[in-house]
Design a protein around this motif. Structure first.
Motif, PDB file in Angstrom:
ATOM      1  N   LEU A   1       0.826  -1.220   0.000  1.00 12.35           N
ATOM      2  CA  LEU A   1       0.000   0.000   0.000  1.00 12.35           C
ATOM      3  C   LEU A   1       0.853   1.261   0.000  1.00 12.35           C
ATOM      4  O   LEU A   1       0.525   2.257   0.665  1.00 12.35           O
ATOM      5  N   SER A   2       1.953   1.227  -0.740  1.00 14.92           N
ATOM      6  CA  SER A   2       2.839   2.387  -0.933  1.00 14.92           C
ATOM      7  C   SER A   2       3.376   2.948   0.380  1.00 14.92           C
ATOM      8  O   SER A   2       3.632   4.149   0.498  1.00 14.92           O
ATOM      9  N   GLN A   3       3.566   2.089   1.362  1.00  7.82           N
ATOM     10  CA  GLN A   3       4.087   2.528   2.652  1.00  7.82           C
ATOM     11  C   GLN A   3       5.618   2.440   2.637  1.00  7.82           C
ATOM     12  O   GLN A   3       6.193   1.362   2.720  1.00  7.82           O
ATOM     13  N   ALA A   4       6.257   3.579   2.535  1.00  9.01           N
ATOM     14  CA  ALA A   4       7.718   3.605   2.477  1.00  9.01           C
ATOM     15  C   ALA A   4       8.340   3.064   3.756  1.00  9.01           C
ATOM     16  O   ALA A   4       9.476   2.555   3.740  1.00  9.01           O
ATOM     17  N   SER A   5       7.608   3.140   4.867  1.00  7.79           N
ATOM     18  CA  SER A   5       8.133   2.674   6.157  1.00  7.79           C
ATOM     19  C   SER A   5       8.423   1.181   6.160  1.00  7.79           C
ATOM     20  O   SER A   5       9.192   0.698   6.995  1.00  7.79           O
ATOM     21  N   THR A   6       7.827   0.427   5.241  1.00  6.75           N
ATOM     22  CA  THR A   6       8.082  -1.011   5.184  1.00  6.75           C
ATOM     23  C   THR A   6       9.494  -1.328   4.699  1.00  6.75           C
ATOM     24  O   THR A   6      10.011  -2.409   4.962  1.00  6.75           O
ATOM     25  N   GLY A   7      10.091  -0.398   3.975  1.00  6.64           N
ATOM     26  CA  GLY A   7      11.403  -0.660   3.400  1.00  6.64           C
ATOM     27  C   GLY A   7      11.359  -1.463   2.111  1.00  6.64           C
ATOM     28  O   GLY A   7      12.406  -1.797   1.543  1.00  6.64           O
ATOM     29  N   ILE A   8      10.160  -1.780   1.635  1.00  6.85           N
ATOM     30  CA  ILE A   8      10.024  -2.506   0.370  1.00  6.85           C
ATOM     31  C   ILE A   8      10.498  -1.597  -0.764  1.00  6.85           C
ATOM     32  O   ILE A   8      10.102  -0.431  -0.851  1.00  6.85           O
ATOM     33  N   PRO A   9      11.352  -2.092  -1.646  1.00  4.79           N
ATOM     34  CA  PRO A   9      11.828  -1.228  -2.742  1.00  4.79           C
ATOM     35  C   PRO A   9      10.699  -0.831  -3.680  1.00  4.79           C
ATOM     36  O   PRO A   9       9.807  -1.627  -3.974  1.00  4.79           O
ATOM     37  N   GLN A  10      10.749   0.405  -4.138  1.00  2.09           N
ATOM     38  CA  GLN A  10       9.791   0.891  -5.128  1.00  2.09           C
ATOM     39  C   GLN A  10      10.303   0.663  -6.551  1.00  2.09           C
ATOM     40  O   GLN A  10       9.530   0.691  -7.497  1.00  2.09           O
ATOM     41  N   LYS A  11      11.594   0.462  -6.653  1.00  2.77           N
ATOM     42  CA  LYS A  11      12.215   0.166  -7.936  1.00  2.77           C
ATOM     43  C   LYS A  11      13.528  -0.538  -7.653  1.00  2.77           C
ATOM     44  O   LYS A  11      14.030  -0.531  -6.516  1.00  2.77           O
ATOM     45  N   PHE A  12      14.085  -1.161  -8.659  1.00  2.00           N
ATOM     46  CA  PHE A  12      15.388  -1.814  -8.536  1.00  2.00           C
ATOM     47  C   PHE A  12      16.429  -0.983  -9.279  1.00  2.00           C
ATOM     48  O   PHE A  12      16.202  -0.553 -10.412  1.00  2.00           O
ATOM     49  N   THR A  13      17.580  -0.785  -8.642  1.00  2.00           N
ATOM     50  CA  THR A  13      18.667  -0.065  -9.301  1.00  2.00           C
ATOM     51  C   THR A  13      19.888  -0.938  -9.531  1.00  2.00           C
ATOM     52  O   THR A  13      20.752  -0.583 -10.331  1.00  2.00           O
ATOM     53  N   THR A  14      19.969  -2.076  -8.831  1.00  2.00           N
ATOM     54  CA  THR A  14      21.122  -2.955  -8.986  1.00  2.00           C
ATOM     55  C   THR A  14      20.666  -4.406  -9.124  1.00  2.00           C
ATOM     56  O   THR A  14      19.564  -4.775  -8.717  1.00  2.00           O
ATOM     57  N   VAL A  15      21.550  -5.213  -9.664  1.00  2.00           N
ATOM     58  CA  VAL A  15      21.283  -6.656  -9.750  1.00  2.00           C
ATOM     59  C   VAL A  15      21.137  -7.239  -8.352  1.00  2.00           C
ATOM     60  O   VAL A  15      20.258  -8.074  -8.097  1.00  2.00           O
ATOM     61  N   ALA A  16      21.966  -6.803  -7.426  1.00  2.00           N
ATOM     62  CA  ALA A  16      21.934  -7.339  -6.063  1.00  2.00           C
ATOM     63  C   ALA A  16      20.595  -7.072  -5.387  1.00  2.00           C
ATOM     64  O   ALA A  16      20.055  -7.944  -4.689  1.00  2.00           O
ATOM     65  N   GLU A  17      20.056  -5.864  -5.574  1.00  2.00           N
ATOM     66  CA  GLU A  17      18.741  -5.546  -5.001  1.00  2.00           C
ATOM     67  C   GLU A  17      17.670  -6.477  -5.542  1.00  2.00           C
ATOM     68  O   GLU A  17      16.832  -6.994  -4.793  1.00  2.00           O
ATOM     69  N   MET A  18      17.681  -6.674  -6.832  1.00  2.00           N
ATOM     70  CA  MET A  18      16.696  -7.537  -7.479  1.00  2.00           C
ATOM     71  C   MET A  18      16.832  -8.972  -6.987  1.00  2.00           C
ATOM     72  O   MET A  18      15.823  -9.633  -6.666  1.00  2.00           O
ATOM     73  N   VAL A  19      18.056  -9.470  -6.906  1.00  2.00           N
ATOM     74  CA  VAL A  19      18.288 -10.859  -6.498  1.00  2.00           C
ATOM     75  C   VAL A  19      17.786 -11.093  -5.082  1.00  2.00           C
ATOM     76  O   VAL A  19      17.134 -12.109  -4.794  1.00  2.00           O
ATOM     77  N   LYS A  20      18.064 -10.170  -4.186  1.00  2.00           N
ATOM     78  CA  LYS A  20      17.606 -10.328  -2.802  1.00  2.00           C
ATOM     79  C   LYS A  20      16.081 -10.351  -2.730  1.00  2.00           C
ATOM     80  O   LYS A  20      15.493 -11.187  -2.027  1.00  2.00           O
ATOM     81  N   PHE A  21      15.435  -9.454  -3.452  1.00  2.00           N
ATOM     82  CA  PHE A  21      13.974  -9.393  -3.394  1.00  2.00           C
ATOM     83  C   PHE A  21      13.357 -10.659  -3.970  1.00  2.00           C
ATOM     84  O   PHE A  21      12.411 -11.221  -3.402  1.00  2.00           O
ATOM     85  N   VAL A  22      13.868 -11.128  -5.096  1.00  2.00           N
ATOM     86  CA  VAL A  22      13.329 -12.346  -5.710  1.00  2.00           C
ATOM     87  C   VAL A  22      13.574 -13.552  -4.810  1.00  2.00           C
ATOM     88  O   VAL A  22      12.725 -14.447  -4.700  1.00  2.00           O
ATOM     89  N   THR A  23      14.716 -13.577  -4.123  1.00  2.00           N
ATOM     90  CA  THR A  23      14.964 -14.637  -3.140  1.00  2.00           C
ATOM     91  C   THR A  23      13.901 -14.613  -2.059  1.00  2.00           C
ATOM     92  O   THR A  23      13.370 -15.665  -1.666  1.00  2.00           O
ATOM     93  N   MET A  24      13.573 -13.415  -1.573  1.00  2.00           N
ATOM     94  CA  MET A  24      12.535 -13.285  -0.559  1.00  2.00           C
ATOM     95  C   MET A  24      11.201 -13.800  -1.063  1.00  2.00           C
ATOM     96  O   MET A  24      10.459 -14.489  -0.350  1.00  2.00           O
ATOM     97  N   VAL A  25      10.863 -13.480  -2.298  1.00  2.00           N
ATOM     98  CA  VAL A  25       9.595 -13.931  -2.877  1.00  2.00           C
ATOM     99  C   VAL A  25       9.532 -15.456  -2.900  1.00  2.00           C
ATOM    100  O   VAL A  25       8.545 -16.063  -2.461  1.00  2.00           O
ATOM    101  N   ILE A  26      10.578 -16.093  -3.398  1.00  2.00           N
ATOM    102  CA  ILE A  26      10.579 -17.557  -3.482  1.00  2.00           C
ATOM    103  C   ILE A  26      10.586 -18.175  -2.095  1.00  2.00           C
ATOM    104  O   ILE A  26       9.852 -19.137  -1.820  1.00  2.00           O
ATOM    105  N   PHE A  27      11.373 -17.624  -1.178  1.00  2.00           N
ATOM    106  CA  PHE A  27      11.416 -18.144   0.191  1.00  2.00           C
ATOM    107  C   PHE A  27      10.057 -18.015   0.861  1.00  2.00           C
ATOM    108  O   PHE A  27       9.595 -18.937   1.545  1.00  2.00           O
TER     109      PHE A  27
END
Length: 691
Positions: free
Chosen positions: A536-562
């Motif tokens: 719900l667009s809550q920046a306080s969650t720390g959820i990325p709004q966009k990806f700027t690096t491969v590492a950011e993307m990899v971590k988020f996708v790992t979280m999704v699969i986990f």
């Protein structure tokens, strides 16, 4: 004589029930140098049967060049039916073999387009240059599949007229993650439905569970329990090793503490370096293990806190006209010199008061046991709504819908994530309809039912953080790195590392630089949808709004699969094991907590327990939610071959080998345990939130 170019076409029909078709199937091949004619696939042998492999020749006057696309359509010949093609392989005259993943039901007579299997990012994709079917058209076609019923689309409408449509988001309740818009289960496409096998095995009603557990005759018994021993009769139809252990040890402090680590809710406990102001425990109240003071034990990292503050102010349920009770307790625990985790203080309400005593183990046996029972009931309601429903089911649905909205089949992230979306939309629709709706089972029989569930969801989402969804960060933030016998942590961290390594190798193969990540508009729209509709667009969650690096993307996708696999297994699979013995996990309580010490009796405890019919309905739900189907797909298994290149296929094999080794390691460890921890054994972890 005119020379022709022959293409050998092999079509694989899936192994699903009713996957066969008796109708006419047509194909067109599209390449970089041209297209074949639309060809009727005829054979002297029976074709397109469940599990069948059908071979044909398609002739062209000249070479089509590199194949980029096939077009399939199915026209009614005998009667209307559905067909489930799994994949196609085409061998060209130049001896090149092209792979076309399909894995979709074809239920109509329209043309369906399937790209060649090599994964491509949007800025690499030049299929439009060859008159191919674009990524944008594919997403529009998918949008049509999801919403043709709602929007009454006709076959005459063109794809271009569908630009206003998408697999639409819906708001179930304000302040809760959004979900797929669907008026009924039938309005969802075949591709997200349960298989016939799973549907037959799991009729998602409490009555089914009551029948399987042989408890149907107690479903309307509103009486209270008169003896603890009577509750054991409910377990005669289905027992497990863990359940037997729970029944035997549920009163013990060591088992009470153990469940905060390795029970169904290992997500709450944290190291306590300073007591909350509303929990006025002093060293004089306590009989600590060892020779140190409370202050020293906190300094040494041996004191732990479980705080159910999210339950404070939640309106508890009324069942059959009788008010129920749901506390928001605080629990203090100590790590003993021999490595056990023992409760040392319990306060059942958040606000300190004379009528809210702090219970300790030296109180009377019934006082202390009653305090622990109120904690266990609070834990059931907290875990079921927050750790289970919100943090796995609802988030998995957000991830799934965003995949379907934003990623074409040719996208590497689609290929990587689609196995982790299996059955999620179906199970969540049923959960909203049959568990948490106004007439749902949890609404009718749990202390948090009705308004309470929504309140907990809203409060939990507002306090949710990205780091708490990533087990390495979560364990570190909660100060739990050194707690002994914490098998959820041990197995979870190893699983996270295996998944992270796999995701990094796969995605780094396609995203060579951070710039590749930044300019992938499909990827950016995927994470933007998740941020907006899941958090719900809550920046306080720390959820990325966009990806700027491969590492950011990899971590988020790992979280999704986990989240969709391991985390769901950890909080779901043990529900019946730990909850079927009702005194260990009451779904609700019928009397308020004691306000003074020394007043609790065994009769009062029995009267506080949920009624007989509420107990058995709770058992039935936990049985159904813990029950795997025979067509389950486990972590690392890929019956659908979406990746076709050699590199990802090799990485999948390595991923499977690592999971196999971890499974063997966990099994070896469990042989020495009185109570084995199996919920993160990869052989027990389903690929997706499907139950």
């Amino acid at each position: 004589m005119v020379k022709t170019m022959n293409y050998e076409v092999t079509l694989f029909t899936g192994h699903l029930a009713f996957a066969s078709t008796f109708n006419a199937v047509y194909i067109k091949l599209v390449g970089t140098k041209g297209k074949s004619k639309r060809t009727h696939l005829l054979s002297l042998e029976p074709s397109f049967f469940k599990g069948g492999v059908s071979r044909f020749n398609v002739s062209c006057p000249t070479s089509l060049g590199k194949l980029v696309l096939i077009e399939l359509d199915k026209q009614i010949y005998f009667f209307k039916d559905s067909w489930y093609p799994a994949k196609a392989e085409v061998k060209s005259p130049e001896e090149e073999t092209y792979h076309f993943p399909i894995y979709q039901w074809i239920t109509d007579s329209e043309v369906h387009y399937f790209r060649e299997g090599r994964a491509l990012l949007i800025f690499e994709d030049d299929s439009n240059l060859f008159g191919g079917y674009s990524r944008q058209q594919e997403l529009k076609q998918r949008q049509k599949i999801f919403h043709s019923a709602d929007c009454r689309l006709t076959a005459l409408q063109t794809l271009e007229s569908l630009t206003c449509l998408s697999p639409r988001w819906d708001v179930y309740e304000k302040g809760v993650p959004h979900c797929i818009k669907a008026d009924s289960l039938d309005s969802l496409p075949y591709d997200v439905h349960f298989s016939v096998t799973k549907t037959a095995e799991m009729r998602y009603t409490a009555v089914t569970g009551l029948l399987e557990l042989e408890l149907i005759e107690l479903a309307e018994c509103k009486s209270s329990w008169t003896r603890i021993s009577d509750i054991s009769h409910l377990l005669s139809a289905h027992r497990t090793q863990v359940l037997d252990f729970v029944q035997k040890h549920w009163k013990e402090d060591s088992f009470f503490g153990y469940q905060f680590l390795n029970g169904v809710n290992p997500t709450l406990i944290r190291c306590c370096r300073a007591l909350p102001e509303n929990f006025p425990v002093t060293g004089d109240m306590l009989s600590l293990y060892g020779q140190h003071s409370l202050a020293d034990e906190m300094k040494n990292g041996n004191i732990f806190l479980c705080d159910y503050k999210l339950l404070d102010g939640v309106q508890s349920n009324t069942i059959k006209g009788k008010k129920q009770y749901l506390m928001a307790p605080l629990i203090l625990l100590q790590k003993t010199p021999d490595g056990r985790l023992m409760p040392i203080a319990i306060q059942l309400k958040q606000k300190p008061a004379k009528d809210n005593p702090i219970f300790v183990p030296t109180d009377s046996e019934t006082d202390w046991l009653m305090a622990k029972i109120f904690v266990r009931s609070a834990d059931f309601n907290f875990f079921e709504v927050n750790a289970h429903l919100l943090r796995t089911h609802l988030l998995a649905e957000v991830f799934t819908v965003s995949v379907l909205r934003n990623l074409p089949m040719v996208h590497p992230l689609y290929k990587l994530l689609i196995p982790h979306t299996r059955y999620t939309l179906n199970i969540n629709f049923l959960a909203r309809q049959l568990l948490i709706s106004k007439t749902g089972v949890l609404t009718r029989f749990a202390a948090s039912g009705g308004k309470g569930v929504v309140t907990i969801l809203q409060k939990a989402l507002s306090s949710l953080t990205y780091s708490s969804l990533c087990i390495p960060d979560d364990i570190a933030e909660r100060g739990l790195n050194d707690v002994p016998n914490f098998y959820y942590r041990d197995d979870g961290l190893k699983l996270w590392e295996i998944i992270h390594r796999f995701v990094k190798e796969i995605l780094s193969y396609y995203y060579k630089t951070d710039d590749d990540v930044q300019k992938d508009c499909e990827l950016q729209k995927w994470i933007q949808d998740i941020y907006e509709h899941g958090f719900l667009s809550q920046a306080s969650t720390g959820i990325p709004q966009k990806f700027t690096t491969v590492a950011e993307m990899v971590k988020f996708v790992t979280m999704v699969i986990f989240t969709c696999s391991a985390q769901h297994s950890a909080v779901n699979s043990g529900q019946y094991d730990f909850g079927a013995w009702m005194p260990n996990s009451p779904v609700t309580l019928q009397l308020p907590p004691p306000t003074k010490k020394g007043k609790t009796s065994e009769k009062q405890m029995l009267d506080t327990f949920p009624s007989i019919n509420t107990t058995v309905h709770g058992m039935a739900v936990m049985w159904l939610l813990s029950k795997q189907s025979s067509d389950s797909v486990f972590l690392g298994q890929y019956p659908q071959e979406h990746f076709t290149e050699e590199f990802p296929l090799q990485k999948i094999k390595y991923f499977q080998e690592e999971l196999k080794n971890l499974s063997a390691e966990i099994k070896a460890r469990n042989e020495s345990l009185d109570l084995p921890y199996t919920y993160l054994d990869p052989e027990m972890v389903e690929n997706s939130v499907s139950i």
